[in-house]
Scaffold this active site. Structure first.
Site, PDB file in Angstrom:
ATOM      1  N   ARG A 388       0.829  -1.267   0.130  1.00  0.00           N
ATOM      2  CA  ARG A 388       0.044   0.073  -0.043  1.00  0.00           C
ATOM      3  C   ARG A 388       0.831   1.170   0.011  1.00  0.00           C
ATOM      4  O   ARG A 388       1.770   1.464   0.759  1.00  0.00           O
ATOM      5  CB  ARG A 388      -0.779  -0.199   1.349  1.00  0.00           C
ATOM      6  CG  ARG A 388      -1.923  -1.244   1.243  1.00  0.00           C
ATOM      7  CD  ARG A 388      -2.903  -1.150   2.134  1.00  0.00           C
ATOM      8  NE  ARG A 388      -3.601  -2.432   2.142  1.00  0.00           N
ATOM      9  CZ  ARG A 388      -4.752  -2.901   2.804  1.00  0.00           C
ATOM     10  NH1 ARG A 388      -4.856  -2.104   4.075  1.00  0.00           N
ATOM     11  NH2 ARG A 388      -5.539  -3.863   2.657  1.00  0.00           N
ATOM     12  N   GLN A 406      -0.693 -10.018   5.539  1.00  0.00           N
ATOM     13  CA  GLN A 406      -1.976 -10.005   6.478  1.00  0.00           C
ATOM     14  C   GLN A 406      -2.299 -11.504   6.765  1.00  0.00           C
ATOM     15  O   GLN A 406      -2.180 -12.256   5.656  1.00  0.00           O
ATOM     16  CB  GLN A 406      -3.041  -9.381   5.407  1.00  0.00           C
ATOM     17  CG  GLN A 406      -3.195  -7.841   5.690  1.00  0.00           C
ATOM     18  CD  GLN A 406      -4.559  -7.433   4.907  1.00  0.00           C
ATOM     19  OE1 GLN A 406      -4.946  -7.780   3.596  1.00  0.00           O
ATOM     20  NE2 GLN A 406      -5.095  -6.433   5.643  1.00  0.00           N
ATOM     21  N   ASP A 408      -5.107 -12.938   6.407  1.00  0.00           N
ATOM     22  CA  ASP A 408      -6.328 -12.493   5.695  1.00  0.00           C
ATOM     23  C   ASP A 408      -7.164 -13.617   5.482  1.00  0.00           C
ATOM     24  O   ASP A 408      -6.781 -14.618   5.072  1.00  0.00           O
ATOM     25  CB  ASP A 408      -5.912 -11.812   4.371  1.00  0.00           C
ATOM     26  CG  ASP A 408      -6.846 -10.658   4.179  1.00  0.00           C
ATOM     27  OD1 ASP A 408      -7.742 -10.592   4.952  1.00  0.00           O
ATOM     28  OD2 ASP A 408      -6.831 -10.165   2.992  1.00  0.00           O
ATOM     29  N   HIS A 410     -11.284 -15.035   4.650  1.00  0.00           N
ATOM     30  CA  HIS A 410     -12.403 -14.847   4.169  1.00  0.00           C
ATOM     31  C   HIS A 410     -13.571 -15.932   4.186  1.00  0.00           C
ATOM     32  O   HIS A 410     -13.179 -16.898   3.827  1.00  0.00           O
ATOM     33  CB  HIS A 410     -12.533 -14.151   2.601  1.00  0.00           C
ATOM     34  CG  HIS A 410     -11.670 -13.002   2.253  1.00  0.00           C
ATOM     35  ND1 HIS A 410     -10.097 -13.163   2.160  1.00  0.00           N
ATOM     36  CD2 HIS A 410     -11.968 -11.396   2.539  1.00  0.00           C
ATOM     37  CE1 HIS A 410      -9.723 -12.033   2.056  1.00  0.00           C
ATOM     38  NE2 HIS A 410     -10.538 -10.871   2.373  1.00  0.00           N
TER      39      HIS A 410
END
Length: 687
Positions: A388, A406, A408, A410
């Site tokens: 980022r 991350q 991360d 889902h």
């Protein structure tokens, strides 16, 4: 609890308040009042009609902000008094303090700051009164401030289509605040300002200037160079001292400093801003964190996946991140273009982006084949490295980087499963944070604001927000609203965790997403054979490995729990001839997977102890003649305490037991001895 009362029409708020006998001195002194719409008003404010208000005391966040804004004015008065010709920028309150920007001939020195602080305290002691004044026109304000170019710019901006940067001029009126001599009423100094302010300077009981730095007008390097002076102000000297002690403790715990001292990580200039490298010791801690959270995800029903670091531009249009997220993504790479010998394009190129998030690629995994309702919840997880484009001014050690991993995940669920899944995720997150020694939390619910950055219908947002709010309330944790803070695709819950010295860090997030499944045409076959769209729930348990690493470093002040410590045990022989005895002990520990070594260096024993204590090693094993003869070792701990002559087998078992139990406190003689057999060895303190 705030005190609510009515200010009659034509009566000053302070006069109405006096009827209630509310405090006007000390840390609970009332400094301003607040109307029902949340607007803060001076105590000298006189309403045109009866108005209900609440009293705001010094020892509240709003009260401290008013004190700090008033202190910024006192600072500016002191600067212009001591440095004639100085031009004024802006001087807002900020978290835990204030600053003021000045156009001054020479940068301020530490001695200058001492002199300015002394002058401020003289002004405060004099009891100057803050008096609000409304300009009848911009021309009147321009005439009065003709020698203040930055203030003139703010006046010109007043009433523009976008006056968000007009920090010193607020509301519908153009106002100034004058500092008046308490005896004569004569104007001593004044500033263009929206207010409000404390009644007099005596309501600023504790102030300190902390530092100065270079600054740019409105943050633009193309503008003039300014000098920014920072300070802090509190409702009492005790509160100020507590804050200064916290700052000193925070400085000792700064993960950037400890990262160097403990040889954990660095930020080579050759790589670029916000791109860390982990050294071997830091790599051990990072690996332990990753291994543990990976195993916990698998225990909680997640399946491990992997995705690339780069993707075609189109993927991020499907997800909705372009254009909503474009400013925080690195610029695209234009590749795949082909040209002939004459330089003519025979195949157009295309843009690729470094991924700033993993969710679009997980959507592709979900979409790779047909899905049945029987597979849901489908939980996908990876340590996805993302990039980022954080502005250089906000990059900060490991806690704000440009490249990070991350944890991360889902969850793809039916709408009916969403609430249970969010509850499951919140329990998972809180348990994981507790496993790492963080156990004091509150929740923040980020919802849609008025901005046009949000997509989806009002009904979708309302339903998603209601589900998140219900789960948060059920948790029993405090819930703080964050209107406008949601991701563009749906509301989110953030877990805010307190560290060892009471600072709050935003850690894990759970986000409800009804938009990406639509964008990617995700669907599953329901029990009745129809095709339906799943709900997608994002969750990051650490947030990022790098940020969590930085937070843990500061939480533990570098003294990581034994199960995370890069070196868990070090053997220190009293003399060289006892080294082989310790080597045998260390070999046994290594067979058990314990990170252990013997220090055979030339330093004397006491210096070795100091060195390894500084390096935060949790277990130091000492061996001299008596230990060797008894087939034992002596323990030395980080706090300087010792347990002497513990049999080798018992010592190894107890070290392994401590580490395997993942205890987060530092071992000490008292804690270690409390778990020993009845015939425990003597406990000594040797500092």
């Amino acid at each position: 609890m705030s005190t609510t009362f009515t200010v009659p029409a034509g009566v000053a708020a302070g006069a109405a308040m006096r009827e209630l006998d509310l405090p006007n001195k000390g840390p609970e002194a009332i400094v301003v009042v607040k109307t029902t719409d949340g607007t803060l008003k001076d105590l000298s404010w006189v309403p045109a009609e009866d108005t209900e208000v609440s009293a705001v005391s010094s020892n509240t966040d709003e009260g401290r902000s008013v004190i700090r804004h008033s202190a910024a004015h006192v600072l500016a008065q002191a600067v212009q008094d001591g440095f004639p010709g100085t031009k004024l920028g802006i001087g807002p309150p900020i978290k835990d303090g204030f600053y003021y920007d000045f156009d001054v001939a020479e940068p301020f020195t530490p001695e200058d700051l001492k002199g300015l602080e002394k002058k401020m305290k003289q002004i405060i002691k004099s009891g100057q009164r803050f008096s609000r004044r409304v300009y009848e026109s911009k021309d009147e304000a321009r005439a009065e401030l003709a020698n203040e170019p930055y203030k003139l710019e703010l006046i010109d901006d007043k009433g523009a289509a976008d006056d968000s940067e007009v920090m010193e001029v607020g509301g519908a009126e153009l106002t100034a605040y004058d500092n008046l001599n308490p005896r004569t009423g004569e104007r001593v100094w004044g500033d263009l300002c929206r207010g409000p302010h404390v009644p007099t300077t005596k309501y600023i009981p504790a102030v300190k200037l902390t530092r100065s730095s270079a600054a740019y007008w409105r943050g633009d390097q193309a503008n003039a160079d300014l000098q920014r002076v920072y300070g802090t102000a509190w409702e009492s000297e005790e509160a100020l001292q507590a804050h200064l002690e916290l700052l000193a403790e925070a400085e000792k715990r700064d993960h950037r400093k400890l990262g160097v001292e403990l040889d954990l990580f660095s930020f080579p200039d050759e790589l670029g801003s916000g791109l860390p490298v982990f050294h071997p010791k830091g790599g051990i801690i990072k690996r332990e964190m990753e291994d543990y959270v990976r195993s916990k995800h698998i225990e909680n029903g997640f399946q491990y996946v992997g995705t690339p670091h780069i993707s075609k531009e189109h993927l991020f249009h499907l997800s909705g991140h372009l254009p909503y997220y474009a400013d925080t993504m690195f610029p695209p790479l234009h590749v795949d273009e082909e040209r002939d010998a004459d330089g003519q394009i025979t195949k157009p190129g295309q843009d690729y982006y470094l991924k700033a998030m993993n969710c679009p690629m997980h959507n592709l995994i979900f979409r790779s084949r047909g899905r049945s309702y029987r597979e849901l919840p489908l939980r996908l997880f990876e340590f996805g490295h993302v990039y980022r484009y954080e502005k250089s001014g906000v990059v900060h050690g490991l806690t704000r980087v440009r490249g990070f991993a991350q944890d991360d995940s889902h969850s793809y669920v039916t709408p009916e499963q969403a609430k249970d899944e969010i509850r499951h995720l919140l329990d998972f997150i809180l348990g994981l944070l507790r496993d790492f020694g963080l156990d004091e939390f509150y929740l923040e619910l980020s919802t849609r604001g008025d901005s046009d950055k949000f997509i989806g219908s009002d009904e979708q947002w309302a339903a998603a927000t209601e589900i998140l709010e219900e789960v948060c309330i059920e948790s029993g944790l405090d819930l703080v609203p964050d209107p406008g803070g949601a991701a563009f695709y749906g509301p989110k819950v953030s877990v805010q965790a307190k560290d060892a010295i009471g600072r709050t860090w935003q850690m894990s997030t759970i986000q409800y997403d009804f938009n990406q499944p639509a964008g990617f045409d995700l669907e599953y076959t329901a029990a009745d054979g129809t095709k339906k769209q799943p709900v997608m729930i994002h969750s990051a348990k650490f947030g990022s490995i790098e940020r969590f690493f930085g937070v843990l470093t500061e939480h533990y002040a570098g003294a990581f729990p034994a199960w995370l410590a890069p070196v868990q045990v070090v053997g220190i022989p009293v003399a060289d001839q006892f080294g082989d005895h310790l080597e045998a002990v260390i070999r046994d520990l290594r067979k058990r997977g314990i990170r252990a070594e013997v220090d055979h260096g030339d330093d004397r024993m006491q210096k070795k102890i100091r060195n390894h204590t500084t390096q935060k090693v949790p277990f130091m094993l000492l061996a001299g003649e008596r230990d060797q003869a008894a087939g034992a070792v002596s323990f030395r701990f980080r706090d300087g305490t010792q347990v002497n002559e513990v049999p080798v087998a018992e010592a190894a078992d107890r070290i392994a037991g401590w580490i395997d139990s993942r205890r987060n406190e530092s071992p000490t003689a008292a804690l270690f001895d409390a778990e020993s057999a009845p015939a425990a060895a003597a406990v000594t303190t040797d500092s």
